[in-house]
Design a protein around this motif. Sequence first.
Motif, PDB file in Angstrom:
ATOM      1  N   LYS A 117       0.826  -1.204   0.000  1.00 12.46           N
ATOM      2  CA  LYS A 117       0.000   0.000   0.000  1.00 12.46           C
ATOM      3  C   LYS A 117       0.868   1.265   0.000  1.00 12.46           C
ATOM      4  O   LYS A 117       0.523   2.252  -0.636  1.00 12.46           O
ATOM      5  CB  LYS A 117      -0.945  -0.005   1.192  1.00 12.46           C
ATOM      6  N   ALA A 118       1.984   1.240   0.705  1.00 14.66           N
ATOM      7  CA  ALA A 118       2.879   2.394   0.723  1.00 14.66           C
ATOM      8  C   ALA A 118       3.510   2.629  -0.645  1.00 14.66           C
ATOM      9  O   ALA A 118       3.845   3.758  -0.988  1.00 14.66           O
ATOM     10  CB  ALA A 118       3.970   2.214   1.770  1.00 14.66           C
ATOM     11  N   LYS A 119       3.642   1.579  -1.431  1.00 13.61           N
ATOM     12  CA  LYS A 119       4.176   1.719  -2.789  1.00 13.61           C
ATOM     13  C   LYS A 119       3.098   2.150  -3.784  1.00 13.61           C
ATOM     14  O   LYS A 119       3.378   2.344  -4.950  1.00 13.61           O
ATOM     15  CB  LYS A 119       4.816   0.407  -3.237  1.00 13.61           C
ATOM     16  N   GLY A 120       1.842   2.284  -3.293  1.00 12.96           N
ATOM     17  CA  GLY A 120       0.771   2.773  -4.141  1.00 12.96           C
ATOM     18  C   GLY A 120      -0.028   1.692  -4.831  1.00 12.96           C
ATOM     19  O   GLY A 120      -0.770   1.978  -5.763  1.00 12.96           O
ATOM     20  N   GLN A 121       0.108   0.451  -4.403  1.00 16.88           N
ATOM     21  CA  GLN A 121      -0.648  -0.637  -5.008  1.00 16.88           C
ATOM     22  C   GLN A 121      -1.805  -1.019  -4.104  1.00 16.88           C
ATOM     23  O   GLN A 121      -1.941  -0.510  -3.003  1.00 16.88           O
ATOM     24  CB  GLN A 121       0.282  -1.822  -5.270  1.00 16.88           C
ATOM     25  N   ARG A 122      -2.645  -1.924  -4.573  1.00 21.36           N
ATOM     26  CA  ARG A 122      -3.891  -2.249  -3.874  1.00 21.36           C
ATOM     27  C   ARG A 122      -3.691  -3.024  -2.577  1.00 21.36           C
ATOM     28  O   ARG A 122      -4.301  -2.722  -1.572  1.00 21.36           O
ATOM     29  CB  ARG A 122      -4.804  -3.021  -4.813  1.00 21.36           C
ATOM     30  N   GLY A 123      -2.904  -4.048  -2.546  1.00 18.61           N
ATOM     31  CA  GLY A 123      -2.670  -4.813  -1.334  1.00 18.61           C
ATOM     32  C   GLY A 123      -3.678  -5.923  -1.121  1.00 18.61           C
ATOM     33  O   GLY A 123      -4.525  -6.199  -1.972  1.00 18.61           O
ATOM     34  N   ILE A 124      -3.599  -6.571   0.044  1.00 26.74           N
ATOM     35  CA  ILE A 124      -4.437  -7.727   0.357  1.00 26.74           C
ATOM     36  C   ILE A 124      -5.760  -7.299   0.990  1.00 26.74           C
ATOM     37  O   ILE A 124      -6.825  -7.717   0.564  1.00 26.74           O
ATOM     38  CB  ILE A 124      -3.692  -8.672   1.330  1.00 26.74           C
ATOM     39  N   LEU A 125      -5.692  -6.474   2.035  1.00 25.52           N
ATOM     40  CA  LEU A 125      -6.882  -6.052   2.759  1.00 25.52           C
ATOM     41  C   LEU A 125      -7.442  -4.766   2.161  1.00 25.52           C
ATOM     42  O   LEU A 125      -6.696  -3.906   1.708  1.00 25.52           O
ATOM     43  CB  LEU A 125      -6.546  -5.816   4.235  1.00 25.52           C
ATOM     44  N   SER A 126      -8.770  -4.643   2.208  1.00 24.27           N
ATOM     45  CA  SER A 126      -9.376  -3.407   1.712  1.00 24.27           C
ATOM     46  C   SER A 126      -9.173  -2.310   2.745  1.00 24.27           C
ATOM     47  O   SER A 126      -9.366  -2.513   3.938  1.00 24.27           O
ATOM     48  CB  SER A 126     -10.862  -3.608   1.441  1.00 24.27           C
ATOM     49  N   ALA A 127      -8.734  -1.156   2.279  1.00 25.51           N
ATOM     50  CA  ALA A 127      -8.470  -0.033   3.170  1.00 25.51           C
ATOM     51  C   ALA A 127      -9.048   1.228   2.561  1.00 25.51           C
ATOM     52  O   ALA A 127      -9.004   1.425   1.351  1.00 25.51           O
ATOM     53  CB  ALA A 127      -6.968   0.130   3.381  1.00 25.51           C
ATOM     54  N   GLU A 128      -9.572   2.089   3.427  1.00 18.82           N
ATOM     55  CA  GLU A 128     -10.115   3.372   3.002  1.00 18.82           C
ATOM     56  C   GLU A 128      -9.151   4.451   3.464  1.00 18.82           C
ATOM     57  O   GLU A 128      -8.954   4.648   4.650  1.00 18.82           O
ATOM     58  CB  GLU A 128     -11.478   3.583   3.650  1.00 18.82           C
TER      59      GLU A 128
END
Length: 138
Positions: A117-128
């Motif tokens: 997420k810090a690299k700007g990608q979606r990731g595993i868990l949904s985050a707002e």
Amino acid sequence: MFCQKCGASNDDGATFCSACGASLNQPAGSPSQGPMPSSPPSYNQMSVQRKNPIIAALLGLFFGVGYLYLGSKKILSIPTVLFVIIAFIVYIALGIFTFGLLELVVAILLAYDCYVKAKGQRGILSAEPEYLYGKPMT
């Protein structure tokens, strides 16, 4: 006035974008740098892309605290602070019943998700994300 670079909304008299700092003054007749975004920016276009992925991953190892560092408002549709508290309780339970093995797996998954997420990608868990166009979401 919208920024041609990032699409953020700015005051009409602004000279520079409040979100990315790009110049808002473009000579008349010059072509725009790209099409205007038709939808709000995604997670990867927000303030989290300026965060250090290594720090986010290291903090993610500790009960998902990396999500607080990234400025996430909600994780899995629950407030981030509550998510961290729940993760702490789950860590304790997994540590007791599995001798720390599943706790380690969960910690690595959270660290990886914070890193991505810090690299700007979606990731595993949904985050707002907490910030949209550089302003707090309401």
